[in-house]
Scaffold this motif. Structure first.
Motif, short mmCIF file in Angstrom:
data_model
loop_
_atom_site.label_atom_id
_atom_site.label_comp_id
_atom_site.label_asym_id
_atom_site.label_seq_id
_atom_site.Cartn_x
_atom_site.Cartn_y
_atom_site.Cartn_z
N ASN A 191 -1.03 -5.17 -0.95
CA ASN A 191 -2.12 -5.08 -1.90
C ASN A 191 -1.71 -5.81 -3.17
O ASN A 191 -0.64 -6.43 -3.23
N LYS A 246 0.84 -1.20 0.00
CA LYS A 246 0.00 0.00 0.00
C LYS A 246 0.87 1.25 0.00
O LYS A 246 0.53 2.26 -0.62
N ASN A 292 -7.37 -8.32 -2.73
CA ASN A 292 -6.25 -8.70 -1.88
C ASN A 292 -6.64 -9.70 -0.79
O ASN A 292 -6.04 -10.78 -0.66
N GLU A 349 -4.67 0.14 -7.53
CA GLU A 349 -4.79 -0.91 -6.53
C GLU A 349 -6.00 -1.78 -6.85
O GLU A 349 -7.07 -1.28 -7.20
#
Length: 238
Positions: free
Chosen positions: A229, A148, A198, A194
């Motif tokens: 992530n 992240k 996850n 992103e």
């Protein structure tokens, strides 16, 4: 998100082939709304034991070259036959990502799931080693494990329960990867973002009973997942 394609493969026998967080769910999310034309010739780069290659051929109808340096092409060929795919549909190839054995502009697209971070951190890789094999206007779709926020200067102790600093060096954040692929002269960067999956893909992996999954449980059970992530990258060759 829901994974209608990936759920078809949720059997103990097929899940035993995964080599990290569920690559089929990652690939399904990665290709949601994809722009790869029907019937394309696609390279599954870093295909491992070939499960993602089967997925690309059966669920998306691509002709797929399963390219991997470490897997056995004969074992993969046998697996592909067992999954009902002929060698016209799915071709196993032993190949180094930095020395691909294909003709120039051979592929309509390249898809790489949970492997590009091992060889793509060289800023010259895209233009010199990969894009020459992609047709002009073709696509590259990448899903990779990341962070992240890059924290290599002060690695959280939770992560070090399972991985060494050297292993974690392969994992970076969105900003790092956007900067990396933006250096390419030959690629148009369409997306670096992103991903959503996850937690779910990690949960599928940690249920496996192999030494690697068991080792990864230490960090994840200690809360290491909050630093991690998966990252989606979409490129088009100019």
């Amino acid at each position: 998100m829901k994974y209608p394609y990936s759920e078809k493969y949720n059997t103990p026998e097929l899940m035993a082939k995964i080599m990290g967080p569920n690559p089929l769910k990652l690939e399904e999310e990665l290709l949601t709304g994809h722009r790869i034309p029907a019937g394309s010739v696609v390279c599954d780069l870093g295909s491992g034991q070939g499960l993602t290659s089967v997925f690309l051929a059966k669920e998306y109808g691509f002709t797929v070259y399963a390219a991997d340096l470490w897997s056995d092409p004969e074992e993969n060929r046998t697996f592909f036959r067992e999954m009902g795919l002929s060698e016209r549909e799915l071709i196993p190839v032993k190949a180094d990502a930095s020395d691909l054995p294909f003709e120039p502009e051979f592929f309509d697209a390249v898809v790489s799931t949970d492997s590009y971070n091992y060889f793509g951190r060289d800023p010259d890789f895209l233009d010199q080693k990969l894009l020459p094999f992609v047709k002009t206007g073709g696509y590259v779709y990448i899903a990779i494990p990341g962070m992240k926020r890059d924290c290599h200067d002060s690695l959280p102790p939770e992560l070090l329960l399972s991985w060494t600093p050297e292993q974690l060096e392969y994992m970076h954040d969105v900003a790092y990867w956007r900067g990396m692929v933006s250096q390419s002269r030959d690629a148009e960067v369409l997306e670096v973002s992103e991903m959503e999956s996850n937690e779910e893909v990690w949960a599928d992996w940690l249920r496996q009973e192999n030494d690697y999954a068991i080792g990864d449980r230490k960090a994840m059970e200690a809360g290491g997942g909050k630093y991690l992530n998966f990252i989606k990258i979409v490129l088009r060759k100019k």
